[in-house]
Design a protein around this motif. Structure first.
Motif, PDB file in Angstrom:
ATOM      1  N   THR A 113       0.250  18.742  -6.084  1.00 45.20           N
ATOM      2  CA  THR A 113       1.164  17.407  -6.263  1.00 45.20           C
ATOM      3  C   THR A 113       1.519  16.648  -7.223  1.00 45.20           C
ATOM      4  OG1 THR A 113      -1.836  17.050  -7.372  1.00 45.20           O
ATOM      5  CG2 THR A 113      -0.665  16.374  -4.319  1.00 45.20           C
ATOM      6  N   ASP A 114       2.435  18.301  -7.918  1.00 43.75           N
ATOM      7  CA  ASP A 114       2.399  18.124  -9.329  1.00 43.75           C
ATOM      8  C   ASP A 114       4.254  18.070  -9.266  1.00 43.75           C
ATOM      9  OD1 ASP A 114       3.448  20.671  -8.225  1.00 43.75           O
ATOM     10  OD2 ASP A 114       3.589  21.484 -10.510  1.00 43.75           O
ATOM     11  N   ALA A 115       4.499  17.207  -8.027  1.00 45.40           N
ATOM     12  CA  ALA A 115       6.583  17.184  -8.373  1.00 45.40           C
ATOM     13  C   ALA A 115       6.811  16.527  -6.662  1.00 45.40           C
ATOM     14  CB  ALA A 115       6.784  18.468  -8.211  1.00 45.40           C
ATOM     15  N   VAL A 116       7.437  16.072  -6.777  1.00 42.93           N
ATOM     16  CA  VAL A 116       8.094  15.209  -5.561  1.00 42.93           C
ATOM     17  C   VAL A 116       9.226  16.225  -4.959  1.00 42.93           C
ATOM     18  CG1 VAL A 116       9.233  13.309  -4.662  1.00 42.93           C
ATOM     19  CG2 VAL A 116       7.222  13.293  -5.137  1.00 42.93           C
ATOM     20  N   ARG A 117       9.734  16.822  -4.415  1.00 49.62           N
ATOM     21  CA  ARG A 117      11.210  17.073  -3.986  1.00 49.62           C
ATOM     22  C   ARG A 117      12.060  16.102  -2.375  1.00 49.62           C
ATOM     23  NH1 ARG A 117      12.533  21.099  -0.023  1.00 49.62           N
ATOM     24  NH2 ARG A 117      14.381  22.603  -0.481  1.00 49.62           N
ATOM     25  N   VAL A 118      13.380  16.438  -3.561  1.00 43.86           N
ATOM     26  CA  VAL A 118      14.061  15.232  -2.528  1.00 43.86           C
ATOM     27  C   VAL A 118      15.035  16.135  -2.307  1.00 43.86           C
ATOM     28  CG1 VAL A 118      15.824  13.266  -2.958  1.00 43.86           C
ATOM     29  CG2 VAL A 118      13.474  13.412  -4.053  1.00 43.86           C
ATOM     30  N   VAL A 119      15.744  15.768  -1.085  1.00 48.22           N
ATOM     31  CA  VAL A 119      17.161  16.826  -1.159  1.00 48.22           C
ATOM     32  C   VAL A 119      17.969  15.836  -0.757  1.00 48.22           C
ATOM     33  CG1 VAL A 119      17.884  18.765   0.863  1.00 48.22           C
ATOM     34  CG2 VAL A 119      15.456  18.591  -0.059  1.00 48.22           C
ATOM     35  N   LEU A 120      19.249  15.663  -0.821  1.00 49.12           N
ATOM     36  CA  LEU A 120      20.694  15.128  -0.684  1.00 49.12           C
ATOM     37  C   LEU A 120      21.521  15.653   0.058  1.00 49.12           C
ATOM     38  CD1 LEU A 120      21.607  14.526  -4.721  1.00 49.12           C
ATOM     39  CD2 LEU A 120      20.058  12.799  -3.174  1.00 49.12           C
ATOM     40  N   ALA A 160       0.830  -0.952   0.212  1.00 50.93           N
ATOM     41  CA  ALA A 160      -0.026  -0.224   0.466  1.00 50.93           C
ATOM     42  C   ALA A 160       0.742   1.447   0.240  1.00 50.93           C
ATOM     43  CB  ALA A 160      -0.573   0.111   1.406  1.00 50.93           C
ATOM     44  N   ALA A 161       1.513   1.174   0.689  1.00 55.18           N
ATOM     45  CA  ALA A 161       2.853   2.484   0.544  1.00 55.18           C
ATOM     46  C   ALA A 161       3.722   2.808  -0.930  1.00 55.18           C
ATOM     47  CB  ALA A 161       4.278   2.329   1.719  1.00 55.18           C
ATOM     48  N   LEU A 162       4.165   1.298  -0.814  1.00 54.07           N
ATOM     49  CA  LEU A 162       5.363   1.487  -2.421  1.00 54.07           C
ATOM     50  C   LEU A 162       4.844   1.588  -3.218  1.00 54.07           C
ATOM     51  CD1 LEU A 162       7.823  -0.703  -0.286  1.00 54.07           C
ATOM     52  CD2 LEU A 162       8.118   1.890  -0.918  1.00 54.07           C
ATOM     53  N   THR A 163       3.058   1.632  -3.359  1.00 55.31           N
ATOM     54  CA  THR A 163       2.459   1.930  -4.353  1.00 55.31           C
ATOM     55  C   THR A 163       2.236   2.667  -4.872  1.00 55.31           C
ATOM     56  OG1 THR A 163       0.530   0.672  -3.770  1.00 55.31           O
ATOM     57  CG2 THR A 163       2.187  -0.631  -4.829  1.00 55.31           C
ATOM     58  N   GLY A 164       2.109   3.890  -3.712  1.00 53.53           N
ATOM     59  CA  GLY A 164       1.013   4.956  -3.250  1.00 53.53           C
ATOM     60  C   GLY A 164      -0.316   4.647  -2.954  1.00 53.53           C
ATOM     61  N   ASN A 165      -0.763   4.161  -2.917  1.00 53.97           N
ATOM     62  CA  ASN A 165      -2.190   3.484  -2.043  1.00 53.97           C
ATOM     63  C   ASN A 165      -2.176   3.984  -1.235  1.00 53.97           C
ATOM     64  OD1 ASN A 165      -3.681   3.313  -4.955  1.00 53.97           O
ATOM     65  ND2 ASN A 165      -3.146   0.594  -4.569  1.00 53.97           N
ATOM     66  N   ALA A 166      -0.960   4.349  -0.127  1.00 57.68           N
ATOM     67  CA  ALA A 166      -1.750   4.621   1.104  1.00 57.68           C
ATOM     68  C   ALA A 166      -0.087   5.683   1.684  1.00 57.68           C
ATOM     69  CB  ALA A 166      -1.013   3.206   2.706  1.00 57.68           C
ATOM     70  N   ALA A 167      -0.202   6.912   1.432  1.00 54.68           N
ATOM     71  CA  ALA A 167      -0.136   8.012   1.693  1.00 54.68           C
ATOM     72  C   ALA A 167       0.992   8.287   3.401  1.00 54.68           C
ATOM     73  CB  ALA A 167      -1.044   9.462   1.108  1.00 54.68           C
ATOM     74  N   ALA A 168       2.557   8.487   3.540  1.00 59.26           N
ATOM     75  CA  ALA A 168       3.327   9.639   4.668  1.00 59.26           C
ATOM     76  C   ALA A 168       2.475   7.760   5.556  1.00 59.26           C
ATOM     77  CB  ALA A 168       2.246  10.579   4.741  1.00 59.26           C
ATOM     78  N   THR A 169       2.655   6.556   4.989  1.00 65.09           N
ATOM     79  CA  THR A 169       2.742   5.631   6.002  1.00 65.09           C
ATOM     80  C   THR A 169       4.287   5.255   6.068  1.00 65.09           C
ATOM     81  OG1 THR A 169       2.351   4.264   4.044  1.00 65.09           O
ATOM     82  CG2 THR A 169      -0.081   5.194   5.995  1.00 65.09           C
ATOM     83  N   SER A 199       3.487  13.215 -13.731  1.00 64.29           N
ATOM     84  CA  SER A 199       3.035  13.235 -14.825  1.00 64.29           C
ATOM     85  C   SER A 199       1.837  12.868 -15.162  1.00 64.29           C
ATOM     86  CB  SER A 199       3.853  13.100 -16.472  1.00 64.29           C
ATOM     87  OG  SER A 199       3.193  11.670 -16.054  1.00 64.29           O
ATOM     88  N   ALA A 200       1.089  14.127 -16.400  1.00 68.68           N
ATOM     89  CA  ALA A 200      -0.671  13.497 -16.304  1.00 68.68           C
ATOM     90  C   ALA A 200      -0.479  11.949 -16.481  1.00 68.68           C
ATOM     91  CB  ALA A 200      -1.232  14.369 -17.610  1.00 68.68           C
ATOM     92  N   LYS A 201       0.189  11.724 -16.743  1.00 67.74           N
ATOM     93  CA  LYS A 201      -0.629   9.813 -16.933  1.00 67.74           C
ATOM     94  C   LYS A 201       0.587   9.423 -16.302  1.00 67.74           C
ATOM     95  CE  LYS A 201      -3.227   9.799 -20.310  1.00 67.74           C
ATOM     96  NZ  LYS A 201      -3.883   9.158 -20.582  1.00 67.74           N
ATOM     97  N   SER A 202       0.525   8.842 -15.263  1.00 67.44           N
ATOM     98  CA  SER A 202       1.457   9.027 -13.957  1.00 67.44           C
ATOM     99  C   SER A 202       2.060   7.763 -13.785  1.00 67.44           C
ATOM    100  CB  SER A 202       0.914   9.551 -12.462  1.00 67.44           C
ATOM    101  OG  SER A 202      -0.360   8.845 -12.972  1.00 67.44           O
ATOM    102  N   SER A 203       0.924   6.597 -14.245  1.00 69.45           N
ATOM    103  CA  SER A 203       2.047   5.500 -13.834  1.00 69.45           C
ATOM    104  C   SER A 203       1.383   4.053 -14.849  1.00 69.45           C
ATOM    105  CB  SER A 203       0.745   4.608 -12.605  1.00 69.45           C
ATOM    106  OG  SER A 203       1.188   2.997 -12.498  1.00 69.45           O
ATOM    107  N   SER A 210      -3.599   7.225  -9.915  1.00 71.39           N
ATOM    108  CA  SER A 210      -4.158   8.872 -10.174  1.00 71.39           C
ATOM    109  C   SER A 210      -2.764   9.481 -10.012  1.00 71.39           C
ATOM    110  CB  SER A 210      -4.595   9.475  -8.765  1.00 71.39           C
ATOM    111  OG  SER A 210      -3.937   9.081  -7.653  1.00 71.39           O
ATOM    112  N   ASP A 211      -2.459  11.164 -10.068  1.00 75.03           N
ATOM    113  CA  ASP A 211      -1.219  11.757 -10.204  1.00 75.03           C
ATOM    114  C   ASP A 211      -0.619  12.037  -8.644  1.00 75.03           C
ATOM    115  OD1 ASP A 211      -1.577  12.533 -12.649  1.00 75.03           O
ATOM    116  OD2 ASP A 211      -1.763  13.990 -12.545  1.00 75.03           O
ATOM    117  N   ARG A 212      -1.692  11.852  -7.433  1.00 66.32           N
ATOM    118  CA  ARG A 212      -1.069  11.862  -6.249  1.00 66.32           C
ATOM    119  C   ARG A 212      -0.599  10.105  -6.090  1.00 66.32           C
ATOM    120  NH1 ARG A 212      -2.709  15.530  -2.340  1.00 66.32           N
ATOM    121  NH2 ARG A 212      -2.686  14.637  -0.601  1.00 66.32           N
ATOM    122  N   GLN A 213      -1.365   9.378  -6.097  1.00 67.08           N
ATOM    123  CA  GLN A 213      -0.693   8.333  -5.828  1.00 67.08           C
ATOM    124  C   GLN A 213       0.525   7.234  -6.472  1.00 67.08           C
ATOM    125  OE1 GLN A 213      -3.007   4.910  -7.057  1.00 67.08           O
ATOM    126  NE2 GLN A 213      -1.692   3.363  -6.996  1.00 67.08           N
TER     127      GLN A 213
END
Length: 339
Positions: free
Chosen positions: A330-337, A178-187, A265-269, A275-278
């Protein structure tokens, strides 16, 4: 013989031993407290939990990387969350989500696949991406696998000598999927930070650290994950301005040398109904699962933030996000190294 007095050597020895044990206990408690308060705890670790945190599954950063790969390969093939759950439960049983180089007879890797049984060469099987793809390819041939009991579906692929063993891992695999497919957010969260002496230095917009993240994204999701929607992918095969299911996200430098922005993207997976959010949460929690390996300090998505050094490793609301609708984008994920 007189009774020992409170000041006798025997009584004093007991007091000294009790005092020494208490001192050791205080020292250990102090060490654990310091580790907790500094955010390093007793080393890096990860966990995934249900909404509300009632059910949890803990695992190591190594296991997190492999689980994220299995999930990414599954969704990349358009497989549903149930297929990812079956794959993860199988890998937990077969290898403990570790890419091991040994097993029964010639069994190898995450799924203990055997070269002698046509699963591939030793080198191929020890590539987690290849091994996961092979598992899904065989699972897809099982009629109505999504409707079968997990242990039955897994056994029809694996043909194990212990066919009932997969069932006990279904609850943990369900949380992970659920977490790694994006179906469960922030888990999904991880604690502990990588050794800074091993962190690639940031010198320009194309740092070794950013290159490592891009390589890992391409490894798990395919090269198209790094391409803008509708961009040319390879050999002129894709030049249309129309979005395609395979062109899923863009990894581009953000405002700083340490920051990557993964545009959803608009076609996210390729996964049906995604969905885009997922898709965004899949990329965000993939980044957290890979944080120790790729030296990722922070991940932000949809008004939520995870940071490697926090005492509480759970995702938290970005300051001001509740009042600022733009910060929930929900259009981008920000990753800081890491520095």
């Amino acid at each position: 013989m007189p009774e020992p007095t409170p000041h006798s050597p025997k009584r004093r020895g007991r007091f000294l031993r009790a005092g020494s044990a208490f001192t050791v206990l205080l020292a250990v408690s102090g060490y654990v407290t310091v580790q907790y308060l500094t955010g390093s705890r007793l080393g890096p670790g990860c966990e995934v939990f249900s909404d509300g945190g009632a059910v949890r599954y803990a695992f190591s950063p190594e296991q997190a990387v492999n689980a994220a790969t299995i999930a990414a390969v599954g969704t990349g093939r358009g497989m549903p969350e149930r297929a990812v759950t079956i794959a993860l439960a199988t890998a937990i049983q077969e290898s403990g989500l570790r890419n091991i180089e040994h097993g029964d007879r010639d069994s190898l890797g995450l799924f203990q696949q055997r070269p002698s049984q046509g699963w591939g060469t030793e080198r191929q099987i020890l590539d987690p991406t290849y091994a996961a793809a092979e598992f899904y390819a065989h699972l897809a041939k099982v009629d109505d696998y999504a409707e079968l009991p997990l242990t039955v579906a897994a056994q029809r692929v694996q043909r194990s000598g212990y066919p009932e063993a997969y069932a006990k891992h279904e609850p943990d695999a369900t949380l992970l999927a659920a977490a790694l497919t994006g179906n469960a957010a922030a888990t999904l969260s991880c604690t502990g930070q990588p050794d800074p002496t091993e962190t690639p230095s940031a010198t320009d917009a194309q740092t070794p650290a950013q290159d490592a993240v891009r390589a890992a994204l391409a490894r798990d999701f395919g090269r198209d994950v790094l391409q803008p929607v509708g961009a040319q992918v390879s050999g002129g095969a894709q030049t249309s301005a129309e979005p395609t299911p395979s062109a899923t996200a863009t990894a581009a430098p953000d405002s700083g040398e340490r920051t990557l922005r993964l545009a959803v993207s608009a076609k996210s997976s390729p996964a049906k109904g995604s969905s885009d959010r997922q898709r965004g949460w899949q990329l965000a929690q993939w980044a957290v699962a890979n944080a120790a390996a790729l030296h990722i300090d922070e991940v932000t998505y949809a008004g939520r933030e995870w940071a490697a050094g926090n005492v509480d490793p759970r995702w938290r609301t970005v300051r001001g996000a509740e009042a600022d609708g733009a910060s929930k984008a929900t259009d981008a994920v920000r990753v800081v190294l890491a520095q």
